[in-house]
Write an enzyme that holds these catalytic residues in place. Sequence first.
Site, short mmCIF file in Angstrom:
data_model
loop_
_atom_site.label_atom_id
_atom_site.label_comp_id
_atom_site.label_asym_id
_atom_site.label_seq_id
_atom_site.Cartn_x
_atom_site.Cartn_y
_atom_site.Cartn_z
N HIS A 11 -41.23 -11.29 90.57
CA HIS A 11 -41.86 -11.94 91.97
C HIS A 11 -42.07 -13.22 92.13
O HIS A 11 -42.20 -13.39 93.14
CB HIS A 11 -43.24 -10.85 91.77
N ASP A 53 -40.32 -6.46 86.17
CA ASP A 53 -40.65 -7.43 86.53
C ASP A 53 -40.16 -9.10 86.29
O ASP A 53 -41.17 -10.04 85.39
CB ASP A 53 -42.14 -7.56 86.91
N SER A 92 -48.44 -16.65 86.51
CA SER A 92 -47.01 -15.45 86.60
C SER A 92 -46.00 -16.34 86.11
O SER A 92 -45.36 -17.54 86.09
CB SER A 92 -46.46 -15.07 87.91
#
Length: 519
Positions: A263, A295, A375
Amino acid sequence: MSDSLDDGVDSSPFARPGGIESSFEPSTPATPQPPSRPPVSAADHETFSAPAGSGAVFAPAPGDRLPPRHTSPRQPVPAQLTEAFAGSGQFAPAPGDRLSPSLPGPGSPWWKADAAVDPWRDPQSPYWIAGPPVYADDEVVGMADSVEEPGPEANAKAAPSGKRARFGLSALALVLVAGLIAGGVGGGVGYWLSQRAHAVLTDPNVKLAKTDTPANRAPGSVADIAKRVSPAVVSIDVRSADAAGSGSGVIIDKGGYILTNNHVVAFASSPTIRVVFADRSSSPARVVGTDPRNDLAVIKVDKTGLTVASLGDSDTLAVGDPVVAIGDPLGLRGTVTAGIVSALKRPLRLPGENGEPDAVIDAVQTDASINPGNSGGALVDAAGAVVGINTAIASVSQSSGQSGNIGVGFAIPVNTARAVAEELIHTGKVRHADLGASSRSVTDGTRDGAYLVQIVPNGPAAKAGLKEGDVVTMFDQTLIDSGDALTVAVSESKPGATVTLRYVRDGVAGQAKVTLGTS
Protein backbone atom coordinates in the site's frame (compact mmCIF):
# COMPACT_ATOMS: atom_id res chain seq x y z
CA MET A 1 -21.73 96.92 45.70
CA SER A 2 -24.83 98.41 44.02
CA ASP A 3 -25.49 102.13 43.43
CA SER A 4 -28.18 104.07 41.57
CA LEU A 5 -27.15 106.88 39.21
CA ASP A 6 -29.76 109.60 38.72
CA ASP A 7 -28.72 110.23 35.13
CA GLY A 8 -30.32 106.91 34.10
CA VAL A 9 -27.19 105.51 32.38
CA ASP A 10 -25.99 101.91 33.22
CA SER A 11 -22.44 101.81 34.48
CA SER A 12 -19.70 99.38 35.42
CA PRO A 13 -18.58 99.46 39.07
CA PHE A 14 -14.98 99.93 37.91
CA ALA A 15 -14.95 102.11 34.78
CA ARG A 16 -17.17 103.94 32.28
CA PRO A 17 -16.89 104.15 28.50
CA GLY A 18 -14.57 106.89 27.29
CA GLY A 19 -16.09 110.40 27.01
CA ILE A 20 -18.87 109.81 29.59
CA GLU A 21 -18.53 111.42 32.96
CA SER A 22 -20.06 109.77 35.97
CA SER A 23 -21.65 111.33 39.01
CA PHE A 24 -22.20 109.94 42.44
CA GLU A 25 -25.21 110.42 44.71
CA PRO A 26 -24.62 112.87 47.60
CA SER A 27 -23.88 111.37 50.93
CA THR A 28 -26.80 113.23 52.60
CA PRO A 29 -28.84 110.63 54.47
CA ALA A 30 -32.41 110.09 53.24
CA THR A 31 -35.27 108.28 54.83
CA PRO A 32 -35.97 105.04 52.91
CA GLN A 33 -39.42 104.59 51.44
CA PRO A 34 -41.21 101.69 53.13
CA PRO A 35 -42.18 98.86 50.81
CA SER A 36 -45.78 98.43 49.74
CA ARG A 37 -47.27 95.41 51.49
CA PRO A 38 -50.76 93.94 51.22
CA PRO A 39 -52.89 94.21 54.34
CA VAL A 40 -53.15 91.21 56.67
CA SER A 41 -56.68 90.11 57.55
CA ALA A 42 -57.71 89.61 61.13
CA ALA A 43 -58.33 85.91 60.48
CA ASP A 44 -54.81 85.38 59.09
CA HIS A 45 -53.37 87.33 61.96
CA GLU A 46 -55.21 85.18 64.48
CA THR A 47 -54.15 81.98 62.63
CA PHE A 48 -50.45 82.74 62.18
CA SER A 49 -49.74 84.89 65.27
CA ALA A 50 -47.74 83.55 68.21
CA PRO A 51 -49.64 81.64 70.90
CA ALA A 52 -51.17 83.74 73.64
CA GLY A 53 -48.85 84.43 76.55
CA SER A 54 -45.69 83.55 74.62
CA GLY A 55 -44.53 87.16 74.54
CA ALA A 56 -43.18 86.73 71.03
CA VAL A 57 -44.35 88.52 67.93
CA PHE A 58 -44.77 85.64 65.45
CA ALA A 59 -46.73 87.51 62.80
CA PRO A 60 -47.19 91.29 62.63
CA ALA A 61 -50.63 92.76 63.19
CA PRO A 62 -52.32 94.65 60.34
CA GLY A 63 -50.58 98.00 59.92
CA ASP A 64 -47.53 97.06 62.00
CA ARG A 65 -44.05 97.81 60.66
CA LEU A 66 -41.02 95.63 61.13
CA PRO A 67 -38.53 97.11 63.58
CA PRO A 68 -35.32 98.25 61.96
CA ARG A 69 -32.28 96.01 62.27
CA HIS A 70 -29.38 97.88 63.74
CA THR A 71 -25.87 97.22 62.60
CA SER A 72 -22.57 98.72 63.36
CA PRO A 73 -21.86 102.06 61.62
CA ARG A 74 -20.43 101.78 58.16
CA GLN A 75 -16.70 102.03 58.11
CA PRO A 76 -15.31 105.01 56.18
CA VAL A 77 -13.93 104.32 52.71
CA PRO A 78 -10.13 104.49 52.71
CA ALA A 79 -8.57 107.27 50.71
CA GLN A 80 -6.64 104.71 48.65
CA LEU A 81 -9.88 103.12 47.36
CA THR A 82 -11.34 106.53 46.64
CA GLU A 83 -8.31 107.51 44.64
CA ALA A 84 -8.14 104.13 42.84
CA PHE A 85 -11.77 103.82 41.81
CA ALA A 86 -12.94 107.45 41.46
CA GLY A 87 -14.02 108.56 37.97
CA SER A 88 -13.78 111.91 36.26
CA GLY A 89 -16.91 112.89 38.23
CA GLN A 90 -17.80 111.98 41.76
CA PHE A 91 -18.04 108.21 41.07
CA ALA A 92 -16.53 106.89 44.29
CA PRO A 93 -17.44 108.44 47.72
CA ALA A 94 -15.00 110.57 49.56
CA PRO A 95 -13.65 109.39 52.88
CA GLY A 96 -16.40 109.63 55.49
CA ASP A 97 -19.30 109.64 53.01
CA ARG A 98 -22.12 107.15 53.47
CA LEU A 99 -24.19 105.53 50.75
CA SER A 100 -27.92 106.28 50.66
CA PRO A 101 -30.66 105.27 48.28
CA SER A 102 -31.89 107.67 45.60
CA LEU A 103 -35.59 108.24 45.29
CA PRO A 104 -37.13 108.40 41.85
CA GLY A 105 -37.68 111.85 40.47
CA PRO A 106 -39.39 113.29 37.49
CA GLY A 107 -38.28 111.59 34.28
CA SER A 108 -36.76 108.61 36.12
CA PRO A 109 -36.77 105.19 34.35
CA TRP A 110 -39.75 102.92 34.65
CA TRP A 111 -38.11 100.65 37.20
CA LYS A 112 -37.68 103.64 39.56
CA ALA A 113 -41.10 105.10 38.84
CA ASP A 114 -42.80 101.79 39.70
CA ALA A 115 -40.80 101.29 42.88
CA ALA A 116 -43.64 102.52 45.03
CA VAL A 117 -45.99 99.96 43.48
CA ASP A 118 -43.52 97.04 43.02
CA PRO A 119 -40.61 97.16 45.47
CA TRP A 120 -38.89 94.23 43.70
CA ARG A 121 -38.06 96.56 40.79
CA ASP A 122 -36.44 99.16 43.02
CA PRO A 123 -32.68 98.64 43.21
CA GLN A 124 -32.72 100.48 46.58
CA SER A 125 -35.52 98.35 48.03
CA PRO A 126 -34.64 96.92 51.48
CA TYR A 127 -35.73 93.48 50.24
CA TRP A 128 -32.75 92.24 48.25
CA ILE A 129 -32.62 88.95 46.45
CA ALA A 130 -28.82 88.89 46.35
CA GLY A 131 -28.42 89.40 50.13
CA PRO A 132 -29.96 91.02 53.20
CA PRO A 133 -29.91 94.85 53.48
CA VAL A 134 -27.81 96.72 56.00
CA TYR A 135 -29.75 99.06 58.26
CA ALA A 136 -28.33 102.00 60.16
CA ASP A 137 -30.73 103.88 62.39
CA ASP A 138 -33.91 103.01 60.50
CA GLU A 139 -32.45 103.59 57.00
CA VAL A 140 -31.10 101.36 54.33
CA VAL A 141 -27.49 102.19 53.67
CA GLY A 142 -26.31 99.27 51.43
CA MET A 143 -25.85 95.53 51.04
CA ALA A 144 -24.30 93.14 53.54
CA ASP A 145 -21.74 92.26 50.88
CA SER A 146 -20.91 95.90 50.02
CA VAL A 147 -17.28 96.90 49.90
CA GLU A 148 -16.03 97.94 53.31
CA GLU A 149 -12.66 98.62 54.68
CA PRO A 150 -11.35 95.47 56.30
CA GLY A 151 -11.47 95.66 60.05
CA PRO A 152 -9.49 93.70 62.57
CA GLU A 153 -11.94 90.80 62.44
CA ALA A 154 -11.84 90.72 58.64
CA ASN A 155 -8.08 90.72 58.69
CA ALA A 156 -8.11 87.94 61.25
CA LYS A 157 -10.46 85.89 59.06
CA ALA A 158 -8.50 86.58 55.88
CA ALA A 159 -5.23 85.57 57.43
CA PRO A 160 -5.85 81.83 57.22
CA SER A 161 -6.63 82.19 53.51
CA GLY A 162 -3.29 83.91 52.93
CA LYS A 163 -1.50 81.24 54.92
CA ARG A 164 -3.15 78.50 52.90
CA ALA A 165 -1.98 80.11 49.68
CA ARG A 166 1.56 80.37 50.94
CA PHE A 167 1.44 76.81 52.22
CA GLY A 168 0.17 75.53 48.82
CA LEU A 169 3.11 77.12 47.02
CA SER A 170 5.52 75.68 49.53
CA ALA A 171 3.98 72.21 49.23
CA LEU A 172 4.21 72.38 45.43
CA ALA A 173 7.86 73.30 45.66
CA LEU A 174 8.47 70.44 48.08
CA VAL A 175 6.71 67.98 45.75
CA LEU A 176 8.80 69.15 42.80
CA VAL A 177 12.02 68.86 44.78
CA ALA A 178 11.02 65.41 46.07
CA GLY A 179 10.20 64.31 42.51
CA LEU A 180 13.57 65.49 41.23
CA ILE A 181 15.36 63.72 44.06
CA ALA A 182 13.39 60.49 43.50
CA GLY A 183 14.04 60.64 39.75
CA GLY A 184 17.73 61.15 40.31
CA VAL A 185 17.94 58.29 42.81
CA GLY A 186 15.91 55.99 40.52
CA GLY A 187 18.08 56.82 37.54
CA GLY A 188 21.21 56.18 39.52
CA VAL A 189 19.93 52.85 40.79
CA GLY A 190 18.88 51.83 37.28
CA TYR A 191 22.28 52.75 35.89
CA TRP A 192 24.00 50.80 38.65
CA LEU A 193 21.83 47.73 38.05
CA SER A 194 22.33 47.79 34.29
CA GLN A 195 26.01 48.67 34.21
CA ARG A 196 27.42 47.47 37.52
CA ALA A 197 25.22 44.75 39.01
CA HIS A 198 26.35 42.11 36.49
CA ALA A 199 29.68 42.10 38.25
CA VAL A 200 27.90 40.83 41.37
CA LEU A 201 25.87 38.17 39.50
CA THR A 202 28.57 36.82 37.21
CA ASP A 203 31.83 35.08 37.93
CA PRO A 204 34.30 34.39 35.07
CA ASN A 205 36.14 31.84 37.21
CA VAL A 206 33.24 29.38 37.60
CA LYS A 207 33.60 26.02 35.80
CA LEU A 208 30.73 23.53 35.84
CA ALA A 209 31.44 19.96 36.77
CA LYS A 210 31.35 17.25 34.11
CA THR A 211 31.16 13.52 34.68
CA ASP A 212 33.45 11.24 32.75
CA THR A 213 31.10 8.26 33.11
CA PRO A 214 29.57 7.48 29.68
CA ALA A 215 25.97 6.45 29.23
CA ASN A 216 25.37 2.74 29.62
CA ARG A 217 24.50 1.59 26.08
CA ALA A 218 24.87 -2.12 26.54
CA PRO A 219 24.39 -4.48 23.60
CA GLY A 220 20.68 -4.95 23.07
CA SER A 221 19.75 -1.54 24.46
CA VAL A 222 17.45 0.66 22.39
CA ALA A 223 20.34 3.03 21.65
CA ASP A 224 22.52 0.14 20.48
CA ILE A 225 19.75 -1.27 18.29
CA ALA A 226 18.94 2.13 16.77
CA LYS A 227 22.59 2.76 15.96
CA ARG A 228 23.02 -0.58 14.17
CA VAL A 229 19.69 -0.88 12.36
CA SER A 230 18.69 2.71 11.49
CA PRO A 231 21.11 2.92 8.49
CA ALA A 232 19.22 -0.02 6.93
CA VAL A 233 15.83 1.73 7.16
CA VAL A 234 14.89 4.21 4.42
CA SER A 235 12.17 6.75 3.66
CA ILE A 236 10.09 6.23 0.52
CA ASP A 237 8.40 9.20 -1.20
CA VAL A 238 5.78 8.38 -3.83
CA ARG A 239 4.19 10.88 -6.21
CA SER A 240 1.88 10.76 -9.19
CA ALA A 241 -0.19 13.22 -11.17
CA ASP A 242 -3.07 13.01 -8.71
CA ALA A 243 -1.62 11.73 -5.41
CA ALA A 244 1.39 11.81 -3.11
CA GLY A 245 2.43 9.87 -0.03
CA SER A 246 5.32 8.52 1.98
CA GLY A 247 6.31 5.43 3.91
CA SER A 248 9.31 3.42 5.06
CA GLY A 249 11.34 0.49 3.78
CA VAL A 250 14.04 -1.98 4.84
CA ILE A 251 17.18 -2.68 2.78
CA ILE A 252 17.32 -6.50 2.45
CA ASP A 253 20.13 -6.95 -0.14
CA LYS A 254 23.27 -5.14 -1.24
CA GLY A 255 22.02 -5.18 -4.79
CA GLY A 256 19.63 -2.36 -3.87
CA TYR A 257 16.52 -4.42 -3.05
CA ILE A 258 14.22 -2.79 -0.49
CA LEU A 259 11.22 -4.47 1.19
CA THR A 260 8.15 -2.37 1.97
CA ASN A 261 4.33 -2.53 2.04
CA ASN A 262 2.25 -2.88 -1.10
CA HIS A 263 0.00 0.00 0.00
CA VAL A 264 3.04 2.33 0.19
CA VAL A 265 3.84 2.06 -3.54
CA ALA A 266 0.56 0.90 -5.12
CA PHE A 267 -1.87 3.58 -3.96
CA ALA A 268 -1.24 5.67 -7.09
CA SER A 269 -1.12 4.78 -10.79
CA SER A 270 2.26 5.16 -12.55
CA PRO A 271 3.99 6.50 -9.43
CA THR A 272 7.39 8.17 -9.26
CA ILE A 273 9.36 6.69 -6.34
CA ARG A 274 12.36 8.22 -4.60
CA VAL A 275 14.23 6.64 -1.69
CA VAL A 276 15.93 8.79 0.97
CA PHE A 277 18.66 7.07 2.99
CA ALA A 278 19.81 7.62 6.57
CA ASP A 279 22.67 9.85 5.38
CA ARG A 280 20.08 12.07 3.61
CA SER A 281 21.22 11.01 0.16
CA SER A 282 18.48 9.90 -2.22
CA SER A 283 17.96 7.77 -5.29
CA PRO A 284 15.05 6.94 -7.63
CA ALA A 285 13.52 3.47 -7.34
CA ARG A 286 11.50 1.03 -9.45
CA VAL A 287 8.93 -1.57 -8.42
CA VAL A 288 10.20 -5.17 -8.70
CA GLY A 289 6.93 -6.86 -7.75
CA THR A 290 3.97 -6.67 -5.35
CA ASP A 291 1.92 -9.11 -3.30
CA PRO A 292 -1.44 -7.54 -2.46
CA ARG A 293 -2.64 -10.59 -0.46
CA ASN A 294 0.19 -10.11 2.06
CA ASP A 295 0.52 -6.32 1.58
CA LEU A 296 4.17 -6.64 0.58
CA ALA A 297 6.28 -5.18 -2.25
CA VAL A 298 9.92 -5.06 -3.34
CA ILE A 299 11.53 -2.00 -4.97
CA LYS A 300 15.09 -1.51 -6.25
CA VAL A 301 17.57 1.37 -6.34
CA ASP A 302 20.79 1.61 -8.35
CA LYS A 303 23.17 2.30 -5.50
CA THR A 304 26.03 0.37 -3.92
CA GLY A 305 27.55 0.28 -0.46
CA LEU A 306 24.19 -0.01 1.29
CA THR A 307 23.76 -1.18 4.89
CA VAL A 308 21.65 -4.34 4.86
CA ALA A 309 19.32 -5.30 7.72
CA SER A 310 19.61 -8.68 9.45
CA LEU A 311 16.37 -10.67 9.12
CA GLY A 312 15.45 -12.72 12.22
CA ASP A 313 13.00 -15.57 12.93
CA SER A 314 9.49 -14.44 13.82
CA ASP A 315 8.52 -17.96 14.92
CA THR A 316 10.77 -17.58 17.98
CA LEU A 317 9.01 -14.46 19.26
CA ALA A 318 7.18 -14.58 22.59
CA VAL A 319 4.58 -12.24 24.01
CA GLY A 320 6.38 -9.68 26.16
CA ASP A 321 9.63 -9.64 24.16
CA PRO A 322 11.05 -6.09 23.80
CA VAL A 323 10.89 -4.69 20.29
CA VAL A 324 11.84 -1.42 18.59
CA ALA A 325 9.99 0.20 15.68
CA ILE A 326 12.09 2.25 13.24
CA GLY A 327 10.66 4.34 10.41
CA ASP A 328 9.45 7.75 9.28
CA PRO A 329 6.09 8.43 10.99
CA LEU A 330 4.36 11.59 9.76
CA GLY A 331 7.41 12.35 7.62
CA LEU A 332 9.76 12.48 10.65
CA ARG A 333 12.73 10.57 9.27
CA GLY A 334 14.66 8.09 11.41
CA THR A 335 12.17 7.93 14.31
CA VAL A 336 12.73 5.18 16.91
CA THR A 337 10.05 3.95 19.34
CA ALA A 338 10.15 1.05 21.79
CA GLY A 339 7.62 -1.42 23.16
CA ILE A 340 6.93 -5.11 23.55
CA VAL A 341 5.28 -7.89 21.62
CA SER A 342 1.64 -7.67 22.70
CA ALA A 343 0.27 -10.71 20.81
CA LEU A 344 1.18 -13.22 18.10
CA LYS A 345 -0.72 -14.80 15.21
CA ARG A 346 -3.36 -12.05 15.23
CA PRO A 347 -5.44 -12.50 12.01
CA LEU A 348 -5.85 -9.08 10.46
CA ARG A 349 -7.74 -8.06 7.30
CA LEU A 350 -6.50 -4.96 5.48
CA PRO A 351 -8.42 -3.22 2.66
CA GLY A 352 -6.91 -3.61 -0.79
CA GLU A 353 -5.49 -0.76 -2.90
CA ASN A 354 -6.96 0.33 -6.27
CA GLY A 355 -9.46 -2.52 -6.48
CA GLU A 356 -7.02 -5.18 -5.33
CA PRO A 357 -8.21 -7.95 -2.98
CA ASP A 358 -8.03 -7.42 0.75
CA ALA A 359 -4.84 -8.49 2.49
CA VAL A 360 -5.16 -10.95 5.36
CA ILE A 361 -2.07 -11.39 7.54
CA ASP A 362 -1.15 -13.34 10.66
CA ALA A 363 0.17 -10.23 12.41
CA VAL A 364 2.53 -9.55 15.29
CA GLN A 365 0.82 -7.06 17.63
CA THR A 366 2.95 -4.48 19.47
CA ASP A 367 2.50 -1.43 21.66
CA ALA A 368 5.55 0.32 20.18
CA SER A 369 4.31 3.61 18.71
CA ILE A 370 3.40 3.17 15.05
CA ASN A 371 1.86 6.03 13.06
CA PRO A 372 1.14 6.81 9.40
CA GLY A 373 4.52 6.77 7.65
CA ASN A 374 5.83 3.83 9.72
CA SER A 375 4.37 1.43 7.12
CA GLY A 376 7.08 -0.71 5.52
CA GLY A 377 9.56 0.03 8.34
CA ALA A 378 11.31 -2.44 10.61
CA LEU A 379 10.14 -4.07 13.83
CA VAL A 380 13.40 -5.17 15.51
CA ASP A 381 14.03 -7.53 18.42
CA ALA A 382 16.57 -7.11 21.23
CA ALA A 383 19.30 -8.75 19.11
CA GLY A 384 18.89 -6.12 16.41
CA ALA A 385 17.27 -8.51 13.93
CA VAL A 386 14.19 -7.53 11.93
CA VAL A 387 11.26 -9.70 13.07
CA GLY A 388 8.42 -7.86 11.33
CA ILE A 389 7.45 -5.27 8.72
CA ASN A 390 5.23 -2.59 10.28
CA THR A 391 1.99 -2.34 8.36
CA ALA A 392 -1.08 -1.15 10.29
CA ILE A 393 -2.46 0.43 13.46
CA ALA A 394 -5.79 0.14 15.24
CA SER A 395 -7.88 3.28 15.66
CA VAL A 396 -10.63 4.16 18.10
CA SER A 397 -12.42 6.28 15.49
CA GLN A 398 -12.83 5.16 11.90
CA SER A 399 -14.09 8.58 10.71
CA SER A 400 -10.59 9.74 9.72
CA GLY A 401 -8.01 7.95 7.64
CA GLN A 402 -5.12 9.59 9.56
CA SER A 403 -5.33 8.07 13.03
CA GLY A 404 -2.62 8.38 15.63
CA ASN A 405 -1.03 5.71 17.78
CA ILE A 406 -3.13 4.24 20.57
CA GLY A 407 -0.67 1.48 21.51
CA VAL A 408 -2.09 -1.14 19.15
CA GLY A 409 0.12 -1.67 16.08
CA PHE A 410 0.62 -4.59 13.73
CA ALA A 411 3.53 -6.01 11.71
CA ILE A 412 3.82 -8.75 9.10
CA PRO A 413 5.96 -11.59 10.49
CA VAL A 414 9.40 -11.51 8.91
CA ASN A 415 9.24 -15.24 7.97
CA THR A 416 6.27 -14.49 5.70
CA ALA A 417 7.95 -11.32 4.39
CA ARG A 418 11.21 -13.16 3.60
CA ALA A 419 9.46 -15.87 1.57
CA VAL A 420 7.43 -13.33 -0.40
CA ALA A 421 10.47 -11.08 -1.02
CA GLU A 422 12.59 -13.96 -2.34
CA GLU A 423 9.86 -15.03 -4.72
CA LEU A 424 9.32 -11.48 -5.99
CA ILE A 425 13.05 -10.99 -6.55
CA HIS A 426 13.32 -14.36 -8.32
CA THR A 427 10.24 -14.21 -10.54
CA GLY A 428 8.55 -10.84 -10.01
CA LYS A 429 5.37 -12.54 -8.74
CA VAL A 430 4.12 -14.73 -5.90
CA ARG A 431 2.17 -18.02 -6.05
CA HIS A 432 -0.40 -18.66 -3.30
CA ALA A 433 -2.03 -21.86 -2.12
CA ASP A 434 -5.74 -22.10 -2.94
CA LEU A 435 -8.56 -23.95 -1.10
CA GLY A 436 -11.19 -23.36 -3.78
CA ALA A 437 -13.72 -21.94 -1.28
CA SER A 438 -14.72 -18.61 0.31
CA SER A 439 -15.72 -18.28 3.94
CA ARG A 440 -16.96 -15.94 6.66
CA SER A 441 -16.88 -15.99 10.45
CA VAL A 442 -19.74 -17.78 12.25
CA THR A 443 -20.62 -19.55 15.49
CA ASP A 444 -22.77 -22.68 15.68
CA GLY A 445 -23.67 -22.11 19.31
CA THR A 446 -20.88 -24.25 20.72
CA ARG A 447 -17.73 -23.03 18.95
CA ASP A 448 -16.58 -20.41 16.44
CA GLY A 449 -15.41 -21.30 12.95
CA ALA A 450 -15.20 -20.50 9.23
CA TYR A 451 -18.55 -20.91 7.46
CA LEU A 452 -18.04 -22.02 3.83
CA VAL A 453 -20.11 -19.57 1.80
CA GLN A 454 -19.18 -20.75 -1.70
CA ILE A 455 -17.44 -23.85 -3.11
CA VAL A 456 -15.63 -23.56 -6.46
CA PRO A 457 -16.76 -26.41 -8.75
CA ASN A 458 -14.00 -28.99 -9.28
CA GLY A 459 -11.75 -27.00 -6.88
CA PRO A 460 -9.67 -28.51 -4.04
CA ALA A 461 -12.49 -28.19 -1.46
CA ALA A 462 -15.13 -29.67 -3.80
CA LYS A 463 -12.86 -32.60 -4.65
CA ALA A 464 -12.37 -33.27 -0.90
CA GLY A 465 -16.16 -33.53 -0.38
CA LEU A 466 -16.69 -30.21 1.43
CA LYS A 467 -20.06 -28.51 0.91
CA GLU A 468 -21.48 -25.01 1.28
CA GLY A 469 -22.70 -24.53 4.86
CA ASP A 470 -19.91 -26.59 6.42
CA VAL A 471 -18.18 -24.91 9.38
CA VAL A 472 -14.39 -25.52 9.38
CA THR A 473 -12.95 -25.65 12.93
CA MET A 474 -9.40 -27.04 12.42
CA PHE A 475 -6.68 -26.70 9.72
CA ASP A 476 -4.15 -29.40 10.49
CA GLN A 477 -3.15 -28.47 14.06
CA THR A 478 -4.31 -24.84 13.84
CA LEU A 479 -7.57 -23.86 15.52
CA ILE A 480 -9.88 -22.00 13.16
CA ASP A 481 -12.25 -19.58 14.91
CA SER A 482 -13.02 -17.16 12.07
CA GLY A 483 -13.05 -16.79 8.31
CA ASP A 484 -9.83 -14.73 8.41
CA ALA A 485 -8.09 -17.45 10.41
CA LEU A 486 -8.83 -19.97 7.64
CA THR A 487 -7.59 -17.54 4.98
CA VAL A 488 -4.31 -16.99 6.86
CA ALA A 489 -3.77 -20.71 7.34
CA VAL A 490 -4.19 -21.38 3.62
CA SER A 491 -1.95 -18.43 2.69
CA GLU A 492 0.90 -19.69 4.88
CA SER A 493 0.79 -23.10 3.24
CA LYS A 494 2.61 -24.11 0.08
CA PRO A 495 0.74 -24.76 -3.14
CA GLY A 496 0.19 -28.54 -3.66
CA ALA A 497 0.41 -29.32 0.07
CA THR A 498 -2.12 -31.79 1.56
CA VAL A 499 -3.84 -30.67 4.77
CA THR A 500 -6.53 -32.11 7.06
CA LEU A 501 -9.68 -30.01 7.71
CA ARG A 502 -12.18 -30.73 10.49
CA TYR A 503 -15.66 -29.35 10.14
CA VAL A 504 -19.23 -29.49 11.45
CA ARG A 505 -22.19 -30.23 9.12
CA ASP A 506 -25.74 -30.08 10.47
CA GLY A 507 -24.37 -30.54 13.97
CA VAL A 508 -22.30 -33.55 13.03
CA ALA A 509 -18.48 -33.36 13.08
CA GLY A 510 -16.57 -34.45 10.00
CA GLN A 511 -13.04 -34.55 8.55
CA ALA A 512 -11.56 -34.15 5.04
CA LYS A 513 -8.10 -34.23 3.42
CA VAL A 514 -7.55 -31.40 0.91
CA THR A 515 -4.72 -30.97 -1.60
CA LEU A 516 -4.28 -27.22 -1.99
CA GLY A 517 -4.21 -25.72 -5.44
CA THR A 518 -2.29 -22.70 -6.81
CA SER A 519 -3.47 -19.16 -7.48
